[in-house]
Scaffold this motif. Structure first.
Motif, PDB file in Angstrom:
ATOM      1  N   SER A   1       3.117   7.858 -11.870  1.00 11.66           N
ATOM      2  CA  SER A   1       2.660   9.066 -12.139  1.00 11.66           C
ATOM      3  C   SER A   1       3.112   9.794 -13.409  1.00 11.66           C
ATOM      4  O   SER A   1       4.197   9.360 -14.017  1.00 11.66           O
TER       5      SER A   1
ATOM      6  N   HIS B   1       2.523   3.536  -5.227  1.00 13.80           N
ATOM      7  CA  HIS B   1       1.969   4.662  -5.688  1.00 13.80           C
ATOM      8  C   HIS B   1       1.834   4.555  -7.051  1.00 13.80           C
ATOM      9  O   HIS B   1       2.269   3.944  -7.842  1.00 13.80           O
ATOM     10  N   PRO B   2       0.621   5.064  -7.579  1.00 15.16           N
ATOM     11  CA  PRO B   2       0.548   4.970  -9.014  1.00 15.16           C
ATOM     12  C   PRO B   2       1.687   5.503  -9.840  1.00 15.16           C
ATOM     13  O   PRO B   2       2.374   6.803  -9.324  1.00 15.16           O
TER      14      PRO B   2
ATOM     15  N   ASP C   1       0.880  -1.250  -0.098  1.00 17.50           N
ATOM     16  CA  ASP C   1      -0.011  -0.038  -0.109  1.00 17.50           C
ATOM     17  C   ASP C   1       0.944   1.323   0.131  1.00 17.50           C
ATOM     18  O   ASP C   1       0.744   2.136  -0.639  1.00 17.50           O
ATOM     19  N   ARG C   2       1.804   1.034   0.925  1.00 19.31           N
ATOM     20  CA  ARG C   2       2.611   2.495   0.950  1.00 19.31           C
ATOM     21  C   ARG C   2       3.701   2.829  -0.215  1.00 19.31           C
ATOM     22  O   ARG C   2       3.815   3.925  -0.655  1.00 19.31           O
TER      23      ARG C   2
ATOM     24  N   GLN D   1      12.119  14.653  -2.343  1.00 19.79           N
ATOM     25  CA  GLN D   1      10.981  14.297  -2.164  1.00 19.79           C
ATOM     26  C   GLN D   1      10.835  12.804  -2.153  1.00 19.79           C
ATOM     27  O   GLN D   1      10.283  11.954  -1.325  1.00 19.79           O
TER      28      GLN D   1
ATOM     29  N   ASP E   1       8.461   5.169   3.477  1.00 16.74           N
ATOM     30  CA  ASP E   1       7.379   4.041   2.933  1.00 16.74           C
ATOM     31  C   ASP E   1       7.947   2.708   3.417  1.00 16.74           C
ATOM     32  O   ASP E   1       7.570   1.999   3.511  1.00 16.74           O
TER      33      ASP E   1
ATOM     34  N   GLU F   1      10.238  10.323   0.728  1.00 15.18           N
ATOM     35  CA  GLU F   1       8.958   9.454   0.526  1.00 15.18           C
ATOM     36  C   GLU F   1       9.620   8.060   0.565  1.00 15.18           C
ATOM     37  O   GLU F   1       8.739   6.818   1.335  1.00 15.18           O
TER      38      GLU F   1
END
Ligand SMILES: *Cc1c(COP(=O)(O)O)cnc(C)c1O
Length: 485
Positions: free
Chosen positions: A60, A57-58, A53-54, A68, A76, A72
């Motif tokens: 992008s 991420h789609p 889940d963490r 960043q 994560d 992350e």
């Protein structure tokens, strides 16, 4: 389709961030991770779905800024990392990276050299040349032996056994590099029953196949039985034969009797002695442990890891081959677009299975410079000492049975179920409870038909405080498991 005019050249907008800022940030995150090791549970705490889940991420459309991405990544992965680089990890033989080796490994990535050819990175080539000769000197191996820096012991086996395959088949007039193995004379491979499965995988990759393996028995000390070796060599007389010996089996750290076994192999007209010394060959670097591997220098090839006992970061393994010509014959390439250095310098590509590759020798070079001969001897001896203290302290607890007192860095115990119920099941349940406790991490294994807990010490960090905490954690887990019955 008629040719379309190409898109107009356009520089992609990449936010590289401020380079120095993002690298400093990485250094700070790294120090947080390493300094926090003693305060976090050794075992991962995040569940599989939670990590998916963490991290999931789609993908992008637009990218993120470098810092960043980094922040992350750290956020994560929290709880999803094993504290195996810390001093309280006693599971598989996994060392923790030395600061100097870790920092040098960062430089390897920053320099981002293609360490395939001298021409592509002179310093990377010379670093490996020097580190390779230091390794041979340290381990007491022949100075004229060739070597390759590879990803780990698994690929060191592939590399060394490719050299063996070349030499043994060349002697029976079979050019394996040109003709392959289809229709080739059979190769027999003799191994002890405690051999590591990476030998089997190397044979699979080399096309020799696991049917070529003949498994020989081992004596009570875990050494290949010499009578069985002698008989098997007699049986395969004249045929190409690889004998894979071992320095350090994964459970008890058993070491073959090289001074007896290798002369027997030498009597065979077409045999090759290979040594799986993933961690155990490091005994050669410590005067108090060297007696365990006496005679090992007479073998034909050796596979050993940097990322285990030398405490370099992953990926770091070494193949060392006495017959440099056979090694080169298995890997050397010549292409018009490359710039070969001939005999002037060392092109790593002529010795490794990889083509493009990272400067894999840099971390090893740094670790050897950092520790020096005496530092490496101290590292090996301290791990052996801590393994012994830890194993004997655990064995002194009620309900603990000593199975193997370390001769090297590996001990074995098991846990006896109250009321003499299923000791195997009880042992596994105590191991699981220790892992959940989080103060230390041990793994289970099957040894001589029984479930056991492995105690492996392979980390420069491990000291008395880690040992004391581990003993306390085992004691608590054992008491809880016993009261739950
Ligand atoms: C770890 C190990 C291997 C495999 O080494 P990698 O570096 O993981 O590829 C092979 N043999 C023995 C005895 C080992 O302990």
């Amino acid at each position: 389709m008629s040719p379309q005019p190409g898109p107009t050249t356009q520089t992609t907008e990449v936010d590289t961030g401020d380079l120095r800022r993002v690298l400093r940030r990485a250094a700070s995150h790294a120090a947080d991770w390493l300094e926090g090791l003693p305060d976090r549970p050794v075992a991962p705490t995040a569940a599989l779905e939670e990590l998916r889940d963490r991290l999931g991420h789609p993908l992008s459309e637009d990218g993120l800024a470098s810092d960043q991405v980094l922040d992350e990544l750290v956020r994560d992965t929290a709880g999803g990392l094993m504290g195996s680089t810390g001093g309280s990890f006693f599971g598989w033989v996994i060392g923790g990276a030395l600061p100097a080796a870790l920092a040098a490994d960062w430089m390897t990535s920053a320099w981002d050299q293609n360490a395939a050819l001298y021409a592509a990175s002179p310093a990377a080539a010379v670093l490996e040349e020097i580190a390779g000769s230091w390794l041979k000197e340290l381990l007491g191996l022949p100075p004229a032996a060739s070597f390759a820096f590879v990803t780990g012991c698994q690929m060191a086996h592939v590399t060394a056994l490719a050299a063996a395959r070349h030499r043994l088949l060349d002697r029976v007039h079979w050019d394996v590099e040109r003709r392959g193995l289809h229709g080739a004379p059979a190769v027999t491979v003799l191994v002890g029953d405690l051999h590591h499965a990476s030998i089997d995988r190397a044979l699979r990759m080399l096309g020799i196949g696991t049917d070529a393996i003949q498994v020989l028995g081992t004596d009570p000390l875990g050494r290949m039985r010499l009578d069985e070796l002698e008989a098997a060599l007699k049986e395969s007389a004249g045929q190409p034969t690889i004998v894979s010996l071992q320095a350090g089996d994964l459970n008890a750290g058993a070491v073959d009797d090289f001074s007896q076994a290798i002369p027997l192999i030498r009597e065979h007209p077409n045999a090759w002695a290979h040594v799986d010394g993933a961690f155990g060959l490091w005994a050669a670097a410590a005067s108090t442990k060297r007696h365990l591997v006496v005679g090992v220098e007479a073998a034909d090839s050796w596979a050993v890891d940097g990322h285990k006992w030398l405490n370099t970061p992953f990926d770091s393994g070494y193949a060392i081959v006495a017959d440099a010509q056979a090694h080169r014959a298995a890997f050397a390439v010549s292409e018009s677009y490359l710039v070969h250095s001939g005999t002037m310098a060392r092109d790593q590509l002529d010795w490794t299975p990889e083509w493009s590759r990272r400067g894999r020798g840099v971390a090893t070079y740094a670790a050897l410079r950092n520790l020096g001969r005496s530092g490496i001897a101290d590292l090996v001896e301290n791990c052996c000492l801590q393994a012994q203290v830890l194993t004997l302290s655990l064995a002194a607890l009620p309900g603990v049975e000593l199975l193997h007192e370390p001769t090297l860095n590996q001990g074995l115990v098991r846990f006896l179920s109250p009321g003499d119920r299923d000791h195997d099941e009880f042992t596994d349940s105590v191991i699981a409870a220790i892992q959940t406790d989080g103060r230390a991490w041990f793994g289970g294994t099957s040894w001589r038909g029984q479930r056991a807990m492995r105690i492996s010490v392979c980390n420069w960090r491990t000291g008395t405080d880690h040992v004391d905490r581990a003993v306390a954690a085992v004691k608590a887990a054992l008491e809880n498991a016993a009261s739950a019955i």
